[in-house]
Design a protein around this motif. Structure first.
Motif, short mmCIF file in Angstrom:
data_model
loop_
_atom_site.label_atom_id
_atom_site.label_comp_id
_atom_site.label_asym_id
_atom_site.label_seq_id
_atom_site.Cartn_x
_atom_site.Cartn_y
_atom_site.Cartn_z
N GLU A 175 0.83 -1.20 0.00
CA GLU A 175 0.00 0.00 0.00
C GLU A 175 0.87 1.25 0.00
N GLU A 176 2.01 1.18 0.69
CA GLU A 176 2.93 2.31 0.69
C GLU A 176 3.42 2.60 -0.73
N ALA A 177 3.75 1.55 -1.49
CA ALA A 177 4.21 1.74 -2.86
C ALA A 177 3.11 2.39 -3.70
N VAL A 178 1.87 1.95 -3.49
CA VAL A 178 0.74 2.55 -4.22
C VAL A 178 0.62 4.03 -3.88
N ASP A 179 0.75 4.35 -2.58
CA ASP A 179 0.65 5.75 -2.14
C ASP A 179 1.73 6.61 -2.79
N MET A 214 0.59 -6.51 -9.75
CA MET A 214 1.04 -7.17 -8.52
C MET A 214 -0.13 -7.43 -7.57
N ASN A 215 -1.14 -6.60 -7.63
CA ASN A 215 -2.29 -6.73 -6.74
C ASN A 215 -3.49 -7.38 -7.44
N ASP A 216 -3.18 -8.14 -8.52
CA ASP A 216 -4.20 -8.90 -9.25
C ASP A 216 -5.34 -8.03 -9.75
N GLN A 217 -5.00 -6.83 -10.21
CA GLN A 217 -5.99 -5.91 -10.78
C GLN A 217 -5.74 -5.81 -12.28
N ALA A 218 -6.03 -6.91 -12.96
CA ALA A 218 -5.68 -7.02 -14.38
C ALA A 218 -6.40 -5.99 -15.23
N GLU A 219 -7.68 -5.77 -14.97
CA GLU A 219 -8.43 -4.82 -15.80
C GLU A 219 -7.89 -3.41 -15.64
N GLU A 220 -7.57 -3.04 -14.38
CA GLU A 220 -7.01 -1.72 -14.14
C GLU A 220 -5.65 -1.56 -14.80
#
Length: 689
Positions: free
Chosen positions: A320-324, A349-355
């Motif tokens: 989450e830190e990397a996302v921030d 990495m967070n299994d958000q393929a569509e995004e």
């Protein structure tokens, strides 16, 4: 900006070049290249003293940049004739074609702006006036050096230095000739002599520190660094960064931080400084301090790409830190492609393929054809509709500029391979080889095995030399073996694949013919090879020589004349070797005109390997790379097992290749080719099917 400055200099529009360079310096005062081009523009305008000041500023920012020092060498030459610069030089040579100094000055100005052909022409003009002048050596040597002919540069500059032993300018150029041959100790010696003659050259001390570091001589580097830091001129960002590097190499991360932390404000976007800061913080376990200081820096300097990358590096991968961090980066630089690429990766990495796919589409909307975005889209299509993935890459091939089409076609072949269209993949690969064939070497001729080999020579009891030859046929993964070997050995030489290969019999495809006709004797072959070693930086004969080609006929020379030698052969399943050769080419740029011809040549080459092994014709080791070609750790373990030595880990073995056994997917498409290779594969210990 750089291209505009170069264009202005080529038009001799020196006022425009100076104006552009000054604007660049004003916008990026901590950018060494900006000061470098301002120095060049000022030099061509005739303001040599101002050029010297600008170049010294550049060297203060980047004291280990060899290109800056090479430019400084040319400026030193130019400073001998302060009034003879720019257009004044043109007038001088027009009014007096025999004005030797003016020709020399013009040549050095041309070198400064990378106009090598013009520098060569002017050097030849000067030679007509004073053909025996040793000062010509600096011009001729530097021209050869810029053209990549380090051997000729070294010969010319060594001769010039012998005639002008105390000439700082020639010694400067000679040092760079040694650098071009990777002869670091000789380069360091030449530069130390320059410092003796010109003690005020503090920036050159930084280069000497770097050379000592590269050779592992921390004591010599530390001694020179102390001399640098003891002077007022030594307190420059570049030299402080170098001091930090030295402390890290000496395993003193706390002292390194003392040198490096102030630079976070002075040169906030300097990549080398940031990399060393990250290393120091990591060794000290000060991750929170790293986060705090980098957060403070990015709040002030919001537009520095490398600063954001450093902040991202201290966040746990995918967290989450990397996302921030990336979200803040995008808020500051919303259309910065690397920031978008980082966001795309975090989605994956967070299994958000569509995004992730949506970000990929945004990336190519900003920059059509951007590789990262296109690859992510093709990856998605491969999962959903493989035929659409192939069509997508085919459109990219059709729309690619001519100079990029070959690399995109390689991607097309890989996509066809992954999509299961193996016939189309082979057709794509063969088309690529056909296009490259005119610029490739012909397949080397192969000799027949003789009825009897010459006797093996005796190795003297006091002979401690054990030269090693490394070779692998196309597709063997030999370049991956060389990558790991090079990490653990200073004597591996891969120069046979570079722009200035050694001129010996191992480099010449006609050697077998010359041996067969006695135009070259076995004694001459080995002696030529030995004679060329010093110029390759090998003084004692212990070398790992990565060969361009191999044929057992070379044993006519090696068995009697070099019995102490060893041969290391990289090998994998011959059928996998063929597929890799077709798909990815090989380190040796060999022409392939058909898959059948390649299979026939490879079968004969590997039959020689089998014979060498079965009859133990020469001391050798076969490295089976099948399970290690895509795994750096496995390759290191393979070499450790083979040699009984631990090799330093490497991050990457280069471009990925096919996994072991992949050839079976091509059993139908390449059936006739595999029929040629299967007998030798079985002979070498691989399964028939």
């Amino acid at each position: 900006m750089q291209d505009k400055i170069i264009e202005a200099l080529r038009r001799n529009a020196t006022d425009e070049a100076v104006s552009l360079s000054q604007a660049w310096v004003g916008a990026e005062p901590q950018q060494a290249q900006a000061h470098r081009w301002l120095a060049l523009a000022l030099q061509q305008q005739g303001q040599l003293e101002s050029a010297q000041a600008s170049l010294e500023t550049a060297l203060g920012l980047a004291p280990d940049d060899a290109a800056l020092h090479l430019q400084h060498a040319g400026l030193l030459l130019a400073l001998r004739q302060i009034d003879a610069a720019g257009q004044a030089l043109d007038r001088s040579t027009t009014l007096n074609p025999n004005e030797f100094s003016a020709y020399l000055m013009q040549a050095h100005l041309a070198l400064g702006r990378d106009d090598i052909d013009e520098a060569d022409r002017l050097g030849r003009m000067a030679a007509r006036v004073e053909p025996d002048s040793p000062e010509l050596g600096a011009i001729e040597g530097m021209v050869a050096l810029r053209r990549g002919d380090a051997d000729r540069a070294l010969a010319i500059l060594s001769a010039a230095s012998a005639k002008l032993p105390g000439d700082v300018r020639v010694l400067y150029a000679l040092g760079f000739a040694y650098l071009g041959k990777d002869m670091l100790a000789f380069a360091e010696q030449a530069f130390r002599r320059v410092i003796e003659l010109n003690p005020g050259n503090h920036a050159l001390r930084g280069l000497v520190v770097q050379l000592a570091l590269r050779q592992g001589h921390l004591d010599r580097a530390a001694e020179m660094m102390r001399e640098v830091l003891a002077t007022a001129e030594g307190d420059s960002p570049g030299l402080r960064r170098l001091a930090g590097e030295l402390e890290l190499a000496s395993d003193q991360p706390l002292q390194a931080l003392e040198h490096l932390r102030p630079l976070l404000q002075q040169v906030p976007g300097d990549r080398a400084t940031l990399q060393m800061l990250l290393m120091a913080w990591q060794r000290l376990g000060r991750e929170e301090e790293a986060r705090s200081e980098l957060d403070a820096a990015v709040q002030v300097h919001t537009q520095h790409h490398d600063l954001w990358m450093a902040r991202l590096a201290v966040a746990p991968v995918g967290s989450e830190e990397a996302v921030d961090v990336v979200e803040r980066w995008l808020a500051a630089m919303p259309e910065h492609l690397p920031a978008l690429e980082a966001r795309m990766s975090l989605h994956d990495m967070n299994d958000q393929a569509e995004e992730a796919e949506a970000v990929a589409h945004h990336i190519i909307a900003l920059e059509p054809g951007r590789v990262s975005g296109e690859q992510r889209i093709v990856e998605a299509l491969l999962q959903r509709e493989p035929a659409a993935a192939i069509a997508h890459v085919q459109r990219l091939v059709d729309n690619a500029p001519e100079q990029a089409r070959l690399s995109v076609r390689s991607w097309l072949g890989a996509t066809q391979d992954r999509a299961g269209d193996h016939a189309a993949a082979v057709a794509t690969w063969l088309q690529m080889h056909e296009e490259m064939a005119p610029n490739r070497l012909p397949l080397p001729q192969q000799a027949r095995a003789p009825a009897e080999w010459p006797a093996m020579g005796e190795v003297a009891g006091d002979n401690t030399l054990r030269p090693m030859f490394l070779w692998g046929a196309p597709g063997s993964g030999v370049e991956r073996v060389a990558t790991v070997m090079a990490a653990g050995s200073r004597v591996l030489r891969g120069d046979r694949f570079g722009p200035t290969p050694p001129n010996d019999a191992f480099q010449n495809f006609l050697t077998l013919q010359r041996l067969a006709t006695d135009a070259l004797t076995p004694e001459q072959l080995v002696q030529q090879w030995r004679d060329a070693l010093p110029a390759r930086g090998i003084e004692d004969g212990n070398v790992i020589d990565w060969l361009l080609w191999w044929d057992n006929a070379l044993l006519w020379a090696l068995r009697p004349q070099l019995p102490e030698g060893r041969l290391v052969i990289a090998l994998r399943d011959p059928r996998d070797m063929l597929v890799e050769w077709l798909a990815l080419g090989a380190p040796a740029p060999l022409a392939v005109t058909s898959s059948n011809e390649a299979a026939q040549w490879l079968a004969r080459a590997l039959a020689q390997v089998a014979l060498l092994h079965e009859k133990d014709l020469y001391t050798h080791l076969i490295l089976r790379t099948d399970d290690a070609v895509n795994d750096p750790a496995a390759m290191g373990a393979l070499l450790e097992q083979a040699f009984g030595l631990r090799f330093p880990p490497v991050r990457s073995l280069g471009q990925g290749t096919i996994d072991a056994g992949h050839w079976r997917k091509y059993a139908q498409v390449l059936a006739s080719e595999f029929a040629l290779l299967t007998p030798v594969a079985v002979r070498l210990g691989y399964p028939e099917a």
